[in-house]
Design an enzyme around this catalytic site. Structure first.
Site, mmCIF file in Angstrom:
data_model
loop_
_atom_site.group_PDB
_atom_site.id
_atom_site.type_symbol
_atom_site.label_atom_id
_atom_site.label_comp_id
_atom_site.label_asym_id
_atom_site.label_seq_id
_atom_site.Cartn_x
_atom_site.Cartn_y
_atom_site.Cartn_z
ATOM 1 N N HIS B 27 0.826 -1.209 0.000
ATOM 2 C CA HIS B 27 0.000 0.000 0.000
ATOM 3 C C HIS B 27 0.861 1.261 0.000
ATOM 4 O O HIS B 27 0.577 2.229 -0.697
ATOM 5 C CB HIS B 27 -0.941 0.009 1.212
ATOM 6 C CG HIS B 27 -2.232 -0.674 0.935
ATOM 7 N ND1 HIS B 27 -2.360 -2.038 0.938
ATOM 8 C CD2 HIS B 27 -3.449 -0.181 0.592
ATOM 9 C CE1 HIS B 27 -3.612 -2.355 0.628
ATOM 10 N NE2 HIS B 27 -4.283 -1.251 0.414
ATOM 11 N N LYS B 92 -10.387 -7.546 7.698
ATOM 12 C CA LYS B 92 -11.080 -7.820 8.961
ATOM 13 C C LYS B 92 -11.050 -6.573 9.826
ATOM 14 O O LYS B 92 -10.085 -5.813 9.793
ATOM 15 C CB LYS B 92 -10.450 -9.010 9.689
ATOM 16 C CG LYS B 92 -9.028 -8.776 10.178
ATOM 17 C CD LYS B 92 -8.611 -9.811 11.204
ATOM 18 C CE LYS B 92 -7.121 -9.852 11.427
ATOM 19 N NZ LYS B 92 -6.684 -9.599 12.780
#
Lengths: 273, 164
Positions: B27, B92
């Site tokens: 990222h 999650k």
């Protein structure tokens, strides 16, 4: 003096890596089964079912229970009547590295915490203790870092009330919320110093989950399960499987409280040589 | 993908198709590339990113254990990627206000999947290839072909959010 070859330690550690990574602890499995039976929320029950199915699939397929195969923490208790032939720390790290490679686990450790760089299988964290006798006990706790990230320490005043301490522990769980793979096992270290309380909290995770718990532990478990966070944070009555508290003498000026959260994939394995 | 726009928070969804794994370091690189105007190693338009770093692949298997990692660590990067065409994220846990807002603005979706169930989830992965950043090891971007990958819609494009 009993003599143990360092190579024997390496081999034992490699085997512990396999056991801990593929086979969920039987006490954790029992606690999860109990939660599954007791859970009334349909979605939570479904998630608990998936967690149990995952453990069975990992065992059968020889796959890691979780892709985060953890930061391996090795506890070693060395009898004072034992001499290790060879370099002990190297032997332990070698056992971890070989096990992680052999069993296709994840190379999650970076040597430089600031500049990061390429991740590796080793090194591990080693806690050594000298004990009576001529045995060596090795324990590995491959600690997932999603839950390690949610652990906290607070240095209370020595006059703090039990309620303040309980509120802090429950708040740590609320702060973790859905992020760290509930249902959790909560390790709490109370007393000692800032560093030692942290070790106590981690060691508390090694204790077998059972029905034998102190009043403080029972109270905390009830309060934590009343938060309604539930499995995966999607609601339900099972936010934690257990709360384990370990204490140690402390200084008149302080009251350290450390909380180490474990995800439901609480993995560890031991062997005595 | 059209179907994704109609999903509502709380709904179950079984995904078949292509997804890309990416976590912290990938990222960081993707966002640096966007900011410096460099060409991205994957097409972001319509892409689905799975916050996952699998184990090594055991012999004879397609992939190792491959469950989701904590999504909130990607919160600072996600809004820019959504602005550049990212359609969905799988992970999650909860997301920040900024991510929720970006999901609404760019009509994206955030899914969660069975956390801590990496062995089980490997069953739904049918093909794996390295798409970018091989040097990142477990954090490399992998292109996964999945079939009936089990998901729960956590945040939908209309602002619905299972975490409240």
């Amino acid at each position: 003096m009993r003599r143990i070859e360092a190579a024997k330690i390496t081999k034992a550690v490699t085997e512990l890596v396999r056991k801990a990574s593929f086979f969920l602890r039987s006490d954790v499995l029992s606690a999860l089964r109990k939660s599954y039976t007791a859970e009334k929320n349909i979605q939570a029950k479904k998630i608990l079912r998936a967690i149990l199915d995952n453990a069975a699939y990992a065992r059968k397929q020889k796959l890691a229970i979780c892709q985060d195969t953890g930061f391996p923490v090795v506890f070693i208790e060395i009898g004072q009547d034992v001499t290790i032939h060879g370099d002990l720390k190297t032997a332990i790290n070698k056992g971890v590295g070989e096990g992680y490679k052999k069993y296709y686990l994840r190379d999650s450790i970076v040597n430089d915490p600031l500049n990061r760089g390429k991740s590796k299988f080793s090194v591990c964290i080693i806690h050594m203790n000298i004990v009576k006798g001529s045995k060596v006990k090795l324990t590995i706790l491959p600690k997932g870092f999603g839950c390690e990230n949610k652990s906290q320490l607070k240095m209370f005043k020595p006059t703090a009330s039990i309620k303040e301490i309980k509120d802090f522990i429950v708040q740590v769980v609320k702060d973790a919320g859905p992020d760290a793979c509930p249902p959790y096992v909560i390790g709490v270290g109370i007393g000692g110093s800032a560093d030692y309380a942290g070790i106590l909290a981690k060691k508390a995770l090694l204790r077998k989950i059972s029905s034998r718990n102190s009043k403080l532990e029972k109270d905390l478990l009830r309060q934590i399960n009343q938060t309604g966070i539930g499995p995966m944070g999607l609601g339900g009555s099972n936010t934690a499987l257990a709360v384990h508290v370990q204490t140690y003498p402390t200084h008149i000026a302080g009251l350290p409280v450390s909380v180490n959260i474990s995800c439901h994939a609480l993995r560890s394995a031991s062997i005595t040589l | 993908m059209k179907k994704i726009d109609t999903l509502k928070a709380g709904q179950e969804f079984f995904l078949s198709g292509t997804i890309y794994t990416a976590r912290d370091q990938a990222h960081k690189r993707l966002v640096e590339a966007v900011k410096s105007g460099k060409r991205l190693p994957i097409e972001l338009e319509g892409a689905i990113i799975y916050y996952c770093g699998p184990t090594q692949t055991p012999k004879g298997k397609i992939i190792g254990s491959c469950g989701p990692t904590t999504s909130s660590r990607m919160d600072t990067f996600a809004p820019l990627l959504l602005a550049k065409g990212l359609k969905a994220m799988i992970g999650k846990g909860a997301r920040s206000k900024e991510v929720k807002e970006a999901i609404r603005k760019y009509k994206g979706v955030y899914f969660v999947t069975y956390a801590g169930c990496g062995a089980l989830l490997s069953k739904y992965v049918k093909k794996v290839e390295v798409a970018a950043y091989r040097d990142l090891g477990p954090e490399a971007i992998l292109k996964l072909e999945v079939k009936d990958f089990p998901l729960i819609v956590a945040i939908d494009a209309k602002g619905g959010n299972i975490y409240g």
